[in-house]
Design a protein around this motif. Structure first.
Motif, short mmCIF file in Angstrom:
data_model
loop_
_atom_site.label_atom_id
_atom_site.label_comp_id
_atom_site.label_asym_id
_atom_site.label_seq_id
_atom_site.Cartn_x
_atom_site.Cartn_y
_atom_site.Cartn_z
N GLY A 11 17.87 -7.57 3.74
CA GLY A 11 16.65 -7.29 4.63
C GLY A 11 16.08 -8.61 5.04
N ALA A 12 16.17 -9.49 4.33
CA ALA A 12 15.86 -10.83 4.77
C ALA A 12 16.34 -11.27 6.38
CB ALA A 12 15.92 -11.96 3.84
N TYR A 13 17.77 -10.96 6.27
CA TYR A 13 18.77 -11.50 7.56
C TYR A 13 18.37 -10.49 8.62
CZ TYR A 13 22.13 -12.08 10.70
OH TYR A 13 23.13 -12.05 12.21
N ILE A 14 17.95 -9.28 8.37
CA ILE A 14 17.85 -8.34 9.35
C ILE A 14 16.35 -8.39 10.03
CG2 ILE A 14 17.33 -5.90 9.87
CD1 ILE A 14 19.96 -5.19 7.88
N CYS A 15 15.46 -8.89 8.99
CA CYS A 15 13.99 -8.83 9.63
C CYS A 15 13.94 -10.14 10.48
CB CYS A 15 12.92 -8.86 8.51
SG CYS A 15 12.90 -10.50 7.49
N MET A 16 14.66 -11.14 10.43
CA MET A 16 14.60 -12.36 11.12
C MET A 16 15.23 -12.02 12.56
SD MET A 16 15.62 -15.74 8.65
CE MET A 16 16.88 -14.87 7.75
N ILE B 247 3.62 -15.08 22.03
CA ILE B 247 3.58 -16.53 21.43
C ILE B 247 4.47 -16.31 19.99
CG2 ILE B 247 1.35 -16.95 22.06
CD1 ILE B 247 0.17 -16.14 19.35
N GLY B 248 4.95 -15.28 19.79
CA GLY B 248 5.89 -15.09 18.72
C GLY B 248 6.05 -13.52 18.42
N ALA B 249 6.55 -13.22 17.25
CA ALA B 249 6.95 -12.11 16.76
C ALA B 249 7.15 -11.74 15.27
CB ALA B 249 8.37 -11.55 17.52
N VAL B 250 6.79 -10.46 14.94
CA VAL B 250 7.01 -10.20 13.67
C VAL B 250 8.21 -9.19 13.38
CG1 VAL B 250 6.01 -8.98 11.44
CG2 VAL B 250 4.68 -10.33 12.92
N GLY B 251 9.15 -9.46 12.62
CA GLY B 251 10.22 -8.37 12.39
C GLY B 251 10.28 -7.83 10.83
N VAL B 252 10.40 -6.77 10.34
CA VAL B 252 10.44 -6.22 9.29
C VAL B 252 11.59 -5.42 8.82
CG1 VAL B 252 9.15 -4.57 7.43
CG2 VAL B 252 7.66 -6.13 9.34
N SER B 253 12.07 -5.19 7.70
CA SER B 253 13.37 -4.90 7.52
C SER B 253 13.22 -4.41 5.91
CB SER B 253 14.56 -5.27 7.56
OG SER B 253 15.78 -4.49 7.41
N GLY B 254 13.85 -3.09 5.53
CA GLY B 254 13.81 -2.34 4.21
C GLY B 254 13.52 -1.07 3.86
N VAL B 255 12.84 -0.48 4.94
CA VAL B 255 12.80 0.96 4.74
C VAL B 255 13.41 1.63 5.85
CG1 VAL B 255 10.92 0.75 2.88
CG2 VAL B 255 10.33 0.50 5.44
N ARG C 198 0.75 -1.10 -0.05
CA ARG C 198 -0.05 0.08 -0.05
C ARG C 198 0.78 1.29 -0.17
NH1 ARG C 198 -1.95 3.62 3.70
NH2 ARG C 198 -1.21 2.20 5.45
N ASN C 199 2.07 1.04 0.58
CA ASN C 199 2.90 2.36 0.81
C ASN C 199 3.98 2.23 -0.28
OD1 ASN C 199 1.90 3.95 3.25
ND2 ASN C 199 2.02 1.91 4.03
N GLN C 200 3.97 1.18 -1.00
CA GLN C 200 4.96 1.11 -2.01
C GLN C 200 6.66 0.86 -1.51
OE1 GLN C 200 4.45 4.10 -4.87
NE2 GLN C 200 3.07 2.94 -6.02
N TRP C 201 6.44 0.12 -0.46
CA TRP C 201 7.88 -0.22 0.48
C TRP C 201 8.32 -1.66 0.18
CZ3 TRP C 201 5.27 1.77 5.58
CH2 TRP C 201 5.23 3.25 5.63
N PRO C 202 9.37 -1.66 -0.37
CA PRO C 202 10.06 -2.93 -0.65
C PRO C 202 10.78 -3.41 0.78
CG PRO C 202 11.50 -1.35 -1.57
CD PRO C 202 10.23 -0.63 -0.93
N VAL C 203 10.14 -4.47 1.46
CA VAL C 203 10.62 -4.99 2.70
C VAL C 203 10.71 -6.40 2.92
CG1 VAL C 203 9.84 -2.98 3.85
CG2 VAL C 203 8.27 -4.99 3.83
N SER C 204 11.51 -7.00 3.79
CA SER C 204 11.22 -8.29 3.90
C SER C 204 10.41 -8.62 5.42
CB SER C 204 12.64 -9.03 4.18
OG SER C 204 13.27 -9.12 2.99
N ILE C 205 9.64 -9.39 5.43
CA ILE C 205 8.86 -9.81 6.64
C ILE C 205 9.18 -11.06 7.19
CG2 ILE C 205 6.46 -9.95 7.47
CD1 ILE C 205 5.82 -8.21 4.84
N ALA C 206 9.45 -11.16 8.56
CA ALA C 206 9.67 -12.69 9.03
C ALA C 206 8.65 -12.59 10.30
CB ALA C 206 11.13 -12.56 9.82
#
Length: 134
Positions: free
Chosen positions: A54-59, A108-116, A25-33
């Motif tokens: 970004g894949a490593y950092i989001c994890m 119970i877990g977490a979400v990590g995002v990296s790229g912007v 929606r925001n045109q942000w190229p990211v990785s999501i873990a």
């Protein structure tokens, strides 16, 4: 004996979809873990245009949030306020963008995002986590 909630693939898919939607929606190229409460990877998605790192950092952001039981920006704030010892903690990134998944007071877990920008990463992660409440 205690019992706890765990993420199934159904919830993981919902979380990823919500994160992807917010990013696109925001045109942000990211990785999501998405990780479980022990920081173990359940899913990873790298959107088109996101740098490979970004894949490593989001994890690592997700792992930090799950193991620390808080948003990863808390550690960033500690470091920025002079607690530089946190930079040497293994398996920890002190960057904003990791958000815990909390159900009935339990992480119970977490979400990590990296790229912007970090605040934008966190915005996506929070939107992904909110998908479980809707």
């Amino acid at each position: 004996m205690n019992s706890k909630f765990v993420l199934s693939q159904k919830e993981v898919a919902l979380i990823l979809a919500a994160g992807r939607t917010e990013a696109q929606r925001n045109q942000w190229p990211v990785s999501i873990a998405v990780v479980d409460d022990g920081g173990h990877l359940l899913a990873l998605e790298r959107l088109d245009g996101c740098a490979p790192i970004g894949a490593y950092i989001c994890m690592e952001k997700a792992r930090t949030s799950a193991l620390g039981r808080r948003e990863s920006n808390v550690y960033e704030e500690m470091v920025n306020n002079g607690r530089h010892a946190f930079l040497s903690v293994p398996l920890l990134t002190s960057l904003e963008g990791g958000v815990p998944i909390i159900v009935d007071g339990q992480v119970i877990g977490a979400v990590g995002v990296s790229g912007v920008k970090s605040a934008q990463d966190a915005q996506i992660a929070k939107a992904a986590v909110l998908a479980l409440q809707g």
